[in-house]
Design an enzyme around this catalytic site. Sequence first.
Site, PDB file in Angstrom:
ATOM      1  N   GLY A 252       0.840  -1.198   0.000  1.00 16.93           N
ATOM      2  CA  GLY A 252       0.000   0.000   0.000  1.00 16.93           C
ATOM      3  C   GLY A 252       0.871   1.242   0.000  1.00 16.93           C
ATOM      4  O   GLY A 252       0.518   2.271   0.569  1.00 16.93           O
TER       5      GLY A 252
ATOM      6  N   GLY B  29      -0.368   4.844  -1.209  1.00 16.51           N
ATOM      7  CA  GLY B  29      -1.429   5.539  -0.492  1.00 16.51           C
ATOM      8  C   GLY B  29      -0.891   6.668   0.377  1.00 16.51           C
ATOM      9  O   GLY B  29       0.311   6.953   0.395  1.00 16.51           O
ATOM     10  N   GLN B  30      -1.814   7.277   1.112  1.00 11.69           N
ATOM     11  CA  GLN B  30      -1.461   8.455   1.923  1.00 11.69           C
ATOM     12  C   GLN B  30      -0.397   8.119   2.973  1.00 11.69           C
ATOM     13  O   GLN B  30       0.639   8.778   3.053  1.00 11.69           O
ATOM     14  CB  GLN B  30      -2.723   8.992   2.615  1.00 11.69           C
ATOM     15  CG  GLN B  30      -2.494  10.274   3.394  1.00 11.69           C
ATOM     16  CD  GLN B  30      -3.569  10.530   4.453  1.00 11.69           C
ATOM     17  OE1 GLN B  30      -4.261   9.609   4.881  1.00 11.69           O
ATOM     18  NE2 GLN B  30      -3.704  11.773   4.852  1.00 11.69           N
ATOM     19  N   LEU B  31      -0.649   7.080   3.763  1.00 14.33           N
ATOM     20  CA  LEU B  31       0.300   6.727   4.821  1.00 14.33           C
ATOM     21  C   LEU B  31       1.536   6.033   4.240  1.00 14.33           C
ATOM     22  O   LEU B  31       2.661   6.285   4.684  1.00 14.33           O
ATOM     23  CB  LEU B  31      -0.397   5.823   5.851  1.00 14.33           C
ATOM     24  CG  LEU B  31       0.438   5.325   7.021  1.00 14.33           C
ATOM     25  CD1 LEU B  31       1.068   6.480   7.800  1.00 14.33           C
ATOM     26  CD2 LEU B  31      -0.424   4.462   7.958  1.00 14.33           C
TER      27      LEU B  31
ATOM     28  N   ASP C 226       2.255  -2.009  -4.354  1.00 12.20           N
ATOM     29  CA  ASP C 226       0.883  -1.493  -4.408  1.00 12.20           C
ATOM     30  C   ASP C 226       0.289  -2.015  -5.711  1.00 12.20           C
ATOM     31  O   ASP C 226       0.952  -2.740  -6.452  1.00 12.20           O
ATOM     32  CB  ASP C 226       0.885   0.057  -4.394  1.00 12.20           C
ATOM     33  CG  ASP C 226      -0.410   0.619  -3.793  1.00 12.20           C
ATOM     34  OD1 ASP C 226      -1.491   0.226  -4.270  1.00 12.20           O
ATOM     35  OD2 ASP C 226      -0.340   1.436  -2.864  1.00 12.20           O
TER      36      ASP C 226
ATOM     37  N   TYR D  68     -15.547  -1.196   7.088  1.00 15.82           N
ATOM     38  CA  TYR D  68     -14.154  -0.907   7.457  1.00 15.82           C
ATOM     39  C   TYR D  68     -13.922  -1.176   8.944  1.00 15.82           C
ATOM     40  O   TYR D  68     -12.959  -1.863   9.327  1.00 15.82           O
ATOM     41  CB  TYR D  68     -13.879   0.558   7.124  1.00 15.82           C
ATOM     42  CG  TYR D  68     -12.537   1.092   7.523  1.00 15.82           C
ATOM     43  CD1 TYR D  68     -11.358   0.604   6.972  1.00 15.82           C
ATOM     44  CD2 TYR D  68     -12.438   2.135   8.449  1.00 15.82           C
ATOM     45  CE1 TYR D  68     -10.127   1.135   7.328  1.00 15.82           C
ATOM     46  CE2 TYR D  68     -11.215   2.673   8.806  1.00 15.82           C
ATOM     47  CZ  TYR D  68     -10.066   2.164   8.249  1.00 15.82           C
ATOM     48  OH  TYR D  68      -8.851   2.694   8.602  1.00 15.82           O
TER      49      TYR D  68
ATOM     50  N   LYS E   3     -11.548  -3.934  10.716  1.00 15.46           N
ATOM     51  CA  LYS E   3     -10.452  -3.564  11.629  1.00 15.46           C
ATOM     52  C   LYS E   3     -10.642  -4.238  12.990  1.00 15.46           C
ATOM     53  O   LYS E   3      -9.669  -4.674  13.615  1.00 15.46           O
ATOM     54  CB  LYS E   3     -10.377  -2.045  11.779  1.00 15.46           C
ATOM     55  CG  LYS E   3      -9.858  -1.309  10.541  1.00 15.46           C
ATOM     56  CD  LYS E   3      -8.416  -1.682  10.234  1.00 15.46           C
ATOM     57  CE  LYS E   3      -7.840  -0.919   9.045  1.00 15.46           C
ATOM     58  NZ  LYS E   3      -6.487  -1.374   8.668  1.00 15.46           N
TER      59      LYS E   3
HETATM   60  N1  SER Z   1      -9.278   7.755   8.267  1.00 17.58           N
HETATM   61  C1  SER Z   1     -10.136   6.604   8.365  1.00 17.58           C
HETATM   62  C2  SER Z   1     -11.419   6.846   7.643  1.00 17.58           C
HETATM   63  O1  SER Z   1     -11.872   7.964   7.648  1.00 17.58           O
HETATM   64  C3  SER Z   1     -10.432   6.292   9.791  1.00 17.58           C
HETATM   65  O2  SER Z   1      -9.437   5.457  10.282  1.00 17.58           O
HETATM   66  O3  SER Z   1     -11.971   5.932   7.132  1.00 17.58           O
END
Ligand code: SER
Length: 317
Positions: A10, A13-15, A34, A142, A146
């Site tokens: 990944g 992506g942003q992180l 990615d 999501y 998690k």
């Molecule tokens: N940044 C994430 C989201 O908004 C939350 O962990 O889905």
Amino acid sequence: MSQGVHFIIGASGQLGTELALSLVSKGEHVVLSDVRRPAHQNLQSLEYVTLDVRDRGAIDAALIAAEASHVYLLAAALSARGEGDPEWAWDLNMRGLLNIMEHASDSQTVKQVFWPSSIAVFGPETPAAAPQCGERKPTTVYGISKNAGEQWCAWYREHRGVDVRSVRFPGLIGHRAVPGGGTTDYAVDIFIEANLTGRYTCYLNEDERLPMLYMDDAVDCIHDLMAAPADRLKVATSYNVHGMDFTPAELGAAIAERVEGFTMDYAPDFRQAIAANWPDSLLDAEARADWGWSPKIGMNELVSIMLEAKKVVLSET
Ligand code: SER
């Protein structure tokens, strides 16, 4: 920082972009993967593998070929996007995690795994200031993934000896890559629009308070957690980490103090209902005590940094 091969899944992506830049700046050997190449110009010369994290065979081949010692599993469908395609989001988030856990269980080479959890594991019954052991009744695909992932990580640590480390990230705000598909993304979008147009229409209510974290603190958090002695880590699932919290109105007011004429209005959509079920802030005493978590950036400093740097991100990516 231990020397080794840091394999980021990944990485576009942003992180992933920010973590890769940070590891490179520390002189670490980094391999990116990615489903699409990273956009940031400073990552173009690094080793890159196109990889779908749902493909166990491809995961095994890529991690073995790279001789990966540290794996960062950052590929995920975030909260807003996941609601539009639940099966895909579950499959990506869960199959990806299980593939990495299974690989790490069997591998002599992989020493550590980092996997981020999220504020999305909490739900409407969690107190506004969410304790480490606050009730987890997630309401999004999501969040459900998690939440299950946290338990899987605990299981693989306990039964297969995988050294997997994890935190519950709040919304992440940075200027070297744009986020995608999250409910907290407004807190990055607002800076792009403030610089480009001087106005922003927010998809959350003006008083929807959410926990947030500046990206450099998030990246340092990963480094510090990975470097912590294993016997200091008492939390079996994922650590709460808190940076700051604010409402869209508070963020908008802080921007307006620095951007003359900045205006904001509100058109809440389905993301407001997601945000309404998340806590306002996270209580993170355990992370502070166990491995020295200590964020540096608050909202006012964040606003200054983002307004300056936003011009950079737009030209770099
Ligand atoms: N940044 C994430 C989201 O908004 C939350 O962990 O889905």
